[in-house]
Motif scaffolding. Sequence first.
Motif, PDB file in Angstrom:
ATOM      1  N   VAL A 132       0.703  -1.256  -0.013  1.00 34.58           N
ATOM      2  CA  VAL A 132      -0.159  -0.022  -0.083  1.00 34.58           C
ATOM      3  C   VAL A 132       0.640   1.155   0.005  1.00 34.58           C
ATOM      4  O   VAL A 132       0.281   2.258  -0.307  1.00 34.58           O
ATOM      5  CB  VAL A 132      -1.063  -0.046   1.103  1.00 34.58           C
ATOM      6  N   ILE A 135       0.886   3.276  -2.895  1.00 29.93           N
ATOM      7  CA  ILE A 135      -0.256   3.766  -3.333  1.00 29.93           C
ATOM      8  C   ILE A 135      -0.910   4.910  -2.442  1.00 29.93           C
ATOM      9  O   ILE A 135      -1.216   6.060  -3.081  1.00 29.93           O
ATOM     10  CB  ILE A 135      -1.508   2.811  -3.207  1.00 29.93           C
ATOM     11  N   TYR A 136      -0.838   4.942  -1.100  1.00 26.73           N
ATOM     12  CA  TYR A 136      -1.345   6.009  -0.393  1.00 26.73           C
ATOM     13  C   TYR A 136      -0.495   7.055  -0.190  1.00 26.73           C
ATOM     14  O   TYR A 136       0.753   6.916  -0.480  1.00 26.73           O
ATOM     15  CB  TYR A 136      -2.052   5.446   1.089  1.00 26.73           C
ATOM     16  N   ALA A 137      -0.911   8.180   0.433  1.00 26.22           N
ATOM     17  CA  ALA A 137      -0.339   9.520   0.526  1.00 26.22           C
ATOM     18  C   ALA A 137       0.088   9.935  -1.082  1.00 26.22           C
ATOM     19  O   ALA A 137       1.305  10.694  -1.148  1.00 26.22           O
ATOM     20  CB  ALA A 137       0.865   9.349   1.220  1.00 26.22           C
ATOM     21  N   GLY A 138      -0.404   9.512  -2.093  1.00 24.76           N
ATOM     22  CA  GLY A 138      -0.021   9.711  -3.408  1.00 24.76           C
ATOM     23  C   GLY A 138       0.620   8.623  -4.032  1.00 24.76           C
ATOM     24  O   GLY A 138       1.654   8.113  -3.670  1.00 24.76           O
ATOM     25  N   THR A 139       0.352   8.002  -5.073  1.00 26.77           N
ATOM     26  CA  THR A 139       0.729   6.841  -5.915  1.00 26.77           C
ATOM     27  C   THR A 139       2.170   7.129  -6.556  1.00 26.77           C
ATOM     28  O   THR A 139       2.532   8.463  -6.721  1.00 26.77           O
ATOM     29  CB  THR A 139      -0.184   6.489  -7.038  1.00 26.77           C
ATOM     30  N   GLU A 141       2.875   6.847  -9.236  1.00 26.99           N
ATOM     31  CA  GLU A 141       2.833   7.627 -10.484  1.00 26.99           C
ATOM     32  C   GLU A 141       2.628   9.085 -10.415  1.00 26.99           C
ATOM     33  O   GLU A 141       3.162   9.811 -11.304  1.00 26.99           O
ATOM     34  CB  GLU A 141       1.565   6.995 -11.276  1.00 26.99           C
ATOM     35  N   VAL A 142       1.676   9.297  -9.357  1.00 21.59           N
ATOM     36  CA  VAL A 142       1.557  10.890  -8.944  1.00 21.59           C
ATOM     37  C   VAL A 142       3.131  11.421  -8.665  1.00 21.59           C
ATOM     38  O   VAL A 142       3.268  12.541  -8.814  1.00 21.59           O
ATOM     39  CB  VAL A 142       0.426  10.920  -8.113  1.00 21.59           C
ATOM     40  N   VAL A 145       4.600  12.375 -11.651  1.00 18.67           N
ATOM     41  CA  VAL A 145       4.072  13.535 -12.272  1.00 18.67           C
ATOM     42  C   VAL A 145       4.764  14.558 -11.324  1.00 18.67           C
ATOM     43  O   VAL A 145       5.040  15.932 -12.164  1.00 18.67           O
ATOM     44  CB  VAL A 145       2.480  13.476 -12.068  1.00 18.67           C
TER      45      VAL A 145
HETATM   46  C1  LIG Z   1      -4.820   1.736   3.221  1.00 18.08           C
HETATM   47  C2  LIG Z   1      -5.136   3.239   2.712  1.00 18.08           C
HETATM   48  C3  LIG Z   1      -5.304   4.504   3.730  1.00 18.08           C
HETATM   49  C4  LIG Z   1      -5.631   5.660   2.930  1.00 18.08           C
HETATM   50  N1  LIG Z   1      -5.482   6.617   4.012  1.00 18.08           N
HETATM   51  C5  LIG Z   1      -6.023   8.013   3.472  1.00 18.08           C
HETATM   52  C6  LIG Z   1      -5.954   8.961   4.163  1.00 18.08           C
HETATM   53  O1  LIG Z   1      -5.826   8.836   5.383  1.00 18.08           O
HETATM   54  N2  LIG Z   1      -6.370  10.257   3.613  1.00 18.08           N
HETATM   55  C7  LIG Z   1      -6.624  10.296   2.504  1.00 18.08           C
HETATM   56  O2  LIG Z   1      -6.772  11.440   2.096  1.00 18.08           O
HETATM   57  N3  LIG Z   1      -6.569   9.256   1.772  1.00 18.08           N
HETATM   58  C8  LIG Z   1      -6.448   8.193   1.990  1.00 18.08           C
HETATM   59  N4  LIG Z   1      -6.130   6.996   1.139  1.00 18.08           N
HETATM   60  C9  LIG Z   1      -6.330   7.384  -0.378  1.00 18.08           C
HETATM   61  C10 LIG Z   1      -5.196   7.348  -1.018  1.00 18.08           C
HETATM   62  O3  LIG Z   1      -4.349   8.485  -0.857  1.00 18.08           O
HETATM   63  C11 LIG Z   1      -5.378   7.073  -2.550  1.00 18.08           C
HETATM   64  O4  LIG Z   1      -6.212   5.549  -2.841  1.00 18.08           O
HETATM   65  C12 LIG Z   1      -4.650   7.422  -3.533  1.00 18.08           C
HETATM   66  O5  LIG Z   1      -3.892   8.421  -3.597  1.00 18.08           O
HETATM   67  C13 LIG Z   1      -4.726   6.901  -4.907  1.00 18.08           C
HETATM   68  O6  LIG Z   1      -6.029   7.624  -5.456  1.00 18.08           O
HETATM   69  P1  LIG Z   1      -7.142   6.861  -6.050  1.00 18.08           P
HETATM   70  O7  LIG Z   1      -7.486   5.463  -4.856  1.00 18.08           O
HETATM   71  O8  LIG Z   1      -8.446   7.811  -6.188  1.00 18.08           O
HETATM   72  O9  LIG Z   1      -6.667   6.179  -7.343  1.00 18.08           O
HETATM   73  P2  LIG Z   1      -6.929   6.869  -8.809  1.00 18.08           P
HETATM   74  O10 LIG Z   1      -6.541   8.414  -8.552  1.00 18.08           O
HETATM   75  O11 LIG Z   1      -8.006   6.287  -9.316  1.00 18.08           O
HETATM   76  O12 LIG Z   1      -5.460   6.012  -9.625  1.00 18.08           O
HETATM   77  C14 LIG Z   1      -5.863   4.900 -10.283  1.00 18.08           C
HETATM   78  C15 LIG Z   1      -4.441   4.634 -11.059  1.00 18.08           C
HETATM   79  O13 LIG Z   1      -4.235   5.521 -11.954  1.00 18.08           O
HETATM   80  C16 LIG Z   1      -2.845   6.219 -11.688  1.00 18.08           C
HETATM   81  N5  LIG Z   1      -3.129   7.701 -11.841  1.00 18.08           N
HETATM   82  C17 LIG Z   1      -3.770   8.681 -11.321  1.00 18.08           C
HETATM   83  N6  LIG Z   1      -3.516   9.672 -11.972  1.00 18.08           N
HETATM   84  C18 LIG Z   1      -2.440   9.858 -12.460  1.00 18.08           C
HETATM   85  C19 LIG Z   1      -1.602  10.511 -13.500  1.00 18.08           C
HETATM   86  N7  LIG Z   1      -1.977  11.771 -13.470  1.00 18.08           N
HETATM   87  N8  LIG Z   1      -0.746  10.005 -14.347  1.00 18.08           N
HETATM   88  C20 LIG Z   1      -0.595   8.671 -14.271  1.00 18.08           C
HETATM   89  N9  LIG Z   1      -1.098   7.884 -13.533  1.00 18.08           N
HETATM   90  C21 LIG Z   1      -2.119   8.418 -12.823  1.00 18.08           C
HETATM   91  C22 LIG Z   1      -2.869   5.886 -10.197  1.00 18.08           C
HETATM   92  O14 LIG Z   1      -1.011   6.167 -10.051  1.00 18.08           O
HETATM   93  C23 LIG Z   1      -3.384   4.645 -10.282  1.00 18.08           C
HETATM   94  O15 LIG Z   1      -2.327   3.604 -10.831  1.00 18.08           O
HETATM   95  C24 LIG Z   1      -5.751   5.674   1.510  1.00 18.08           C
HETATM   96  C25 LIG Z   1      -5.653   4.664   0.681  1.00 18.08           C
HETATM   97  C26 LIG Z   1      -5.554   3.340   1.420  1.00 18.08           C
HETATM   98  C27 LIG Z   1      -5.585   2.027   0.261  1.00 18.08           C
END
Ligand SMILES: Cc1cc2nc3c(=O)[nH]c(=O)nc-3n(C[C@H](O)[C@H](O)[C@H](O)COP(=O)(O)OP(=O)(O)OC[C@H]3O[C@@H](n4cnc5c(N)ncnc54)[C@H](O)[C@@H]3O)c2cc1C
Length: 153
Positions: A132, A135-139, A141-142, A145
């Motif tokens: 994870v 993924i979290y705190a920004g993926t 990929e992000v 970017v």
């Molecule tokens: C266990 C867990 C705890 C979390 N805790 C928190 C929390 O406390 N507070 C909070 O605010 N959030 C929290 N999150 C959310 C987390 O920050 C997001 O899941 C993460 O930022 C990705 O956003 P998304 O799930 O909407 O994926 P999406 O934005 O739908 O991304 C899907 C895919 O597309 C890719 N993608 C998206 N944009 C781009 C781009 N511009 N260029 C290339 N690729 C791209 C991503 O890298 C990913 O591979 C949590 C997530 C998890 C799993």
Amino acid sequence: EEGEAFGYLGHNLPQERLTVAVGSVAQARSAIAAAIDYTKNRKAFGTPVASFQNTKFELAACSTEVEAAQAMLDRAVSLHVEGELSAADAARVKLFCTEMQQRVVDRCLQLFGGYGYTMEYPIARLYTDARVARIYAGTSEVMKVIIAKSLGL
Ligand SMILES: Cc1cc2nc3c(=O)[nH]c(=O)nc-3n(C[C@H](O)[C@H](O)[C@H](O)COP(=O)(O)OP(=O)(O)OC[C@H]3O[C@@H](n4cnc5c(N)ncnc54)[C@H](O)[C@@H]3O)c2cc1C
């Protein structure tokens, strides 16, 4: 101020990413410690798994990755304390440390053989938890970017 929420949120993101990176380095260290302990005690073909050159090389490489990440992280923490950590540098640290964690935990798990795939062993939990971080705190990929933007791309 009304309408400023995203700015306030964005201001704290470098610190959040630093926090994740700290966890990643700590968990990678923990995986190496667990692998050293396990391979010293587990015997295959009558000899400890730790005695195989491959085991030593894998753990040496993992240790080197962790120390590289630690140096990057220490610099970022110092910059953060001075209020100088840029969004791009925080993204670099988060990207590198979380990807490093994944590589290191995976390589350490491999040294456990089948036991690495059972939840009774902490390495399996470390492996699950590692995923994870990318993924979290920004993926990842992000993070790329953000870094690319800082390069004028
Ligand atoms: C266990 C867990 C705890 C979390 N805790 C928190 C929390 O406390 N507070 C909070 O605010 N959030 C929290 N999150 C959310 C987390 O920050 C997001 O899941 C993460 O930022 C990705 O956003 P998304 O799930 O909407 O994926 P999406 O934005 O739908 O991304 C899907 C895919 O597309 C890719 N993608 C998206 N944009 C781009 C781009 N511009 N260029 C290339 N690729 C791209 C991503 O890298 C990913 O591979 C949590 C997530 C998890 C799993």
